[in-house]
Design a protein around this motif. Structure first.
Motif, PDB file in Angstrom:
ATOM      1  N   LEU A 160       0.826  -1.212   0.000  1.00  0.00           N
ATOM      2  CA  LEU A 160       0.000   0.000   0.000  1.00  0.00           C
ATOM      3  C   LEU A 160       0.859   1.261   0.000  1.00  0.00           C
ATOM      4  N   SER A 161       1.924   1.240   0.769  1.00  0.00           N
ATOM      5  CA  SER A 161       2.823   2.397   0.817  1.00  0.00           C
ATOM      6  C   SER A 161       3.490   2.622  -0.534  1.00  0.00           C
ATOM      7  N   ARG A 162       3.875   1.540  -1.174  1.00  0.00           N
ATOM      8  CA  ARG A 162       4.493   1.660  -2.500  1.00  0.00           C
ATOM      9  C   ARG A 162       3.497   2.228  -3.508  1.00  0.00           C
ATOM     10  N   ALA A 163       2.265   1.743  -3.466  1.00  0.00           N
ATOM     11  CA  ALA A 163       1.235   2.259  -4.372  1.00  0.00           C
ATOM     12  C   ALA A 163       0.990   3.740  -4.106  1.00  0.00           C
ATOM     13  N   ALA A 164       0.930   4.118  -2.836  1.00  0.00           N
ATOM     14  CA  ALA A 164       0.728   5.532  -2.488  1.00  0.00           C
ATOM     15  C   ALA A 164       1.893   6.378  -2.971  1.00  0.00           C
ATOM     16  N   ALA A 165       3.106   5.870  -2.813  1.00  0.00           N
ATOM     17  CA  ALA A 165       4.285   6.613  -3.259  1.00  0.00           C
ATOM     18  C   ALA A 165       4.282   6.795  -4.775  1.00  0.00           C
ATOM     19  N   ASN A 166       3.912   5.756  -5.503  1.00  0.00           N
ATOM     20  CA  ASN A 166       3.824   5.858  -6.967  1.00  0.00           C
ATOM     21  C   ASN A 166       2.823   6.935  -7.373  1.00  0.00           C
ATOM     22  N   LEU A 167       1.669   6.911  -6.748  1.00  0.00           N
ATOM     23  CA  LEU A 167       0.639   7.901  -7.068  1.00  0.00           C
ATOM     24  C   LEU A 167       1.063   9.303  -6.645  1.00  0.00           C
ATOM     25  N   GLN A 168       1.756   9.400  -5.510  1.00  0.00           N
ATOM     26  CA  GLN A 168       2.228  10.704  -5.028  1.00  0.00           C
ATOM     27  C   GLN A 168       3.236  11.312  -6.003  1.00  0.00           C
ATOM     28  N   LEU A 169       4.137  10.485  -6.533  1.00  0.00           N
ATOM     29  CA  LEU A 169       5.114  10.984  -7.506  1.00  0.00           C
ATOM     30  C   LEU A 169       4.413  11.569  -8.733  1.00  0.00           C
ATOM     31  N   ILE A 170       3.395  10.897  -9.187  1.00  0.00           N
ATOM     32  CA  ILE A 170       2.644  11.384 -10.342  1.00  0.00           C
ATOM     33  C   ILE A 170       1.923  12.671  -9.984  1.00  0.00           C
ATOM     34  N   HIS A 171       1.309  12.699  -8.818  1.00  0.00           N
ATOM     35  CA  HIS A 171       0.603  13.901  -8.368  1.00  0.00           C
ATOM     36  C   HIS A 171       1.548  15.099  -8.302  1.00  0.00           C
ATOM     37  N   ASP A 172       2.721  14.888  -7.702  1.00  0.00           N
ATOM     38  CA  ASP A 172       3.654  15.986  -7.472  1.00  0.00           C
ATOM     39  C   ASP A 172       4.305  16.514  -8.749  1.00  0.00           C
ATOM     40  N   ALA A 173       4.416  15.667  -9.756  1.00  0.00           N
ATOM     41  CA  ALA A 173       5.024  16.083 -11.027  1.00  0.00           C
ATOM     42  C   ALA A 173       4.049  15.793 -12.170  1.00  0.00           C
ATOM     43  N   TRP A 174       2.820  16.226 -11.989  1.00  0.00           N
ATOM     44  CA  TRP A 174       1.718  15.901 -12.902  1.00  0.00           C
ATOM     45  C   TRP A 174       2.071  16.128 -14.374  1.00  0.00           C
ATOM     46  N   ASP A 175       2.630  17.264 -14.691  1.00  0.00           N
ATOM     47  CA  ASP A 175       2.930  17.581 -16.092  1.00  0.00           C
ATOM     48  C   ASP A 175       3.982  16.655 -16.690  1.00  0.00           C
ATOM     49  N   LEU A 176       4.890  16.176 -15.869  1.00  0.00           N
ATOM     50  CA  LEU A 176       5.968  15.311 -16.351  1.00  0.00           C
ATOM     51  C   LEU A 176       5.643  13.826 -16.230  1.00  0.00           C
ATOM     52  N   LYS A 177       4.817  13.451 -15.283  1.00  0.00           N
ATOM     53  CA  LYS A 177       4.597  12.039 -14.958  1.00  0.00           C
ATOM     54  C   LYS A 177       3.209  11.513 -15.302  1.00  0.00           C
ATOM     55  N   GLU A 218       1.865  10.459 -17.873  1.00  0.00           N
ATOM     56  CA  GLU A 218       1.834   9.266 -18.724  1.00  0.00           C
ATOM     57  C   GLU A 218       2.053   7.977 -17.928  1.00  0.00           C
ATOM     58  N   SER A 219       2.556   8.094 -16.713  1.00  0.00           N
ATOM     59  CA  SER A 219       2.755   6.927 -15.840  1.00  0.00           C
ATOM     60  C   SER A 219       1.503   6.557 -15.062  1.00  0.00           C
ATOM     61  N   LEU A 220       0.470   7.364 -15.164  1.00  0.00           N
ATOM     62  CA  LEU A 220      -0.752   7.143 -14.387  1.00  0.00           C
ATOM     63  C   LEU A 220      -1.392   5.779 -14.627  1.00  0.00           C
ATOM     64  N   PRO A 221      -1.598   5.342 -15.871  1.00  0.00           N
ATOM     65  CA  PRO A 221      -2.261   4.039 -16.065  1.00  0.00           C
ATOM     66  C   PRO A 221      -1.538   2.883 -15.377  1.00  0.00           C
ATOM     67  N   GLU A 222      -0.219   2.870 -15.435  1.00  0.00           N
ATOM     68  CA  GLU A 222       0.548   1.803 -14.789  1.00  0.00           C
ATOM     69  C   GLU A 222       0.404   1.854 -13.267  1.00  0.00           C
ATOM     70  N   ALA A 223       0.467   3.057 -12.703  1.00  0.00           N
ATOM     71  CA  ALA A 223       0.328   3.209 -11.248  1.00  0.00           C
ATOM     72  C   ALA A 223      -1.075   2.822 -10.793  1.00  0.00           C
ATOM     73  N   LEU A 224      -2.077   3.184 -11.582  1.00  0.00           N
ATOM     74  CA  LEU A 224      -3.455   2.815 -11.237  1.00  0.00           C
ATOM     75  C   LEU A 224      -3.655   1.308 -11.324  1.00  0.00           C
ATOM     76  N   LEU A 242     -10.502   7.852 -12.919  1.00  0.00           N
ATOM     77  CA  LEU A 242      -9.213   8.410 -13.282  1.00  0.00           C
ATOM     78  C   LEU A 242      -8.723   7.908 -14.640  1.00  0.00           C
ATOM     79  N   HIS A 243      -9.070   6.668 -14.968  1.00  0.00           N
ATOM     80  CA  HIS A 243      -8.722   6.151 -16.299  1.00  0.00           C
ATOM     81  C   HIS A 243      -9.463   6.930 -17.376  1.00  0.00           C
ATOM     82  N   MET A 244     -10.724   7.210 -17.126  1.00  0.00           N
ATOM     83  CA  MET A 244     -11.539   7.907 -18.119  1.00  0.00           C
ATOM     84  C   MET A 244     -11.207   9.390 -18.187  1.00  0.00           C
TER      85      MET A 244
END
Length: 124
Positions: A27-44, A46-52, A95-97
């Motif tokens: 769960l912590s790893r999943a949260a960290a993955n999502l947090q990285l995307i959140h914090d660098a939304w414009d750059l990351k 494209e990683s959203l589908p994999e993290a989701l 979020l996928h849609m």
């Protein structure tokens, strides 16, 4: 050489890790993955589908586990986890849609809070 050592350590850690700790770490790893995307939304973004997908797989395991008849948790706890799981699955579909930086926060917070609970801590 380093990679082989890291893999060996991970295999031993998986075998000796308590199930609750393993769940908390996932769960912590999943949260960290999502947090990285959140914090660098414009750059990351494209990683959203994999993290989701990673997050959804974890929650699918939880949902499957809490709905089994032989699950030892009290019924109310199982129901609460199932409700959270359904919320996570619905939010993931949304979020996928329609990807949204702000909609990541509830998933991040749920994962962190549940991980903290599994570890017996008040906050992650």
């Amino acid at each position: 050489m380093y990679h082989q050592g890291a893999q060996a350590y991970q295999q031993v850690a998986r075998k000796t890790e308590a199930p609750r700790d393993r769940e908390a770490n996932l769960l912590s790893r999943a949260a960290a993955n999502l947090q990285l995307i959140h914090d660098a939304w414009d750059l990351k973004q494209e990683s959203l589908p994999e993290a989701l997908l990673y997050n959804r797989r974890i929650w699918n395991i939880f949902l499957t586990s809490v709905t089994r008849e032989d699950n030892p948790l009290p019924a109310q706890v199982r129901q609460n986890i199932a409700n959270l799981g359904l919320f996570v699955m619905n939010e993931t579909r949304e979020l996928h849609m329609e990807p949204s930086q702000a909609k990541l926060l509830p998933l991040i917070n749920i994962n962190r809070q549940l991980a903290a609970g599994l570890r017996g801590a008040e906050e992650a």
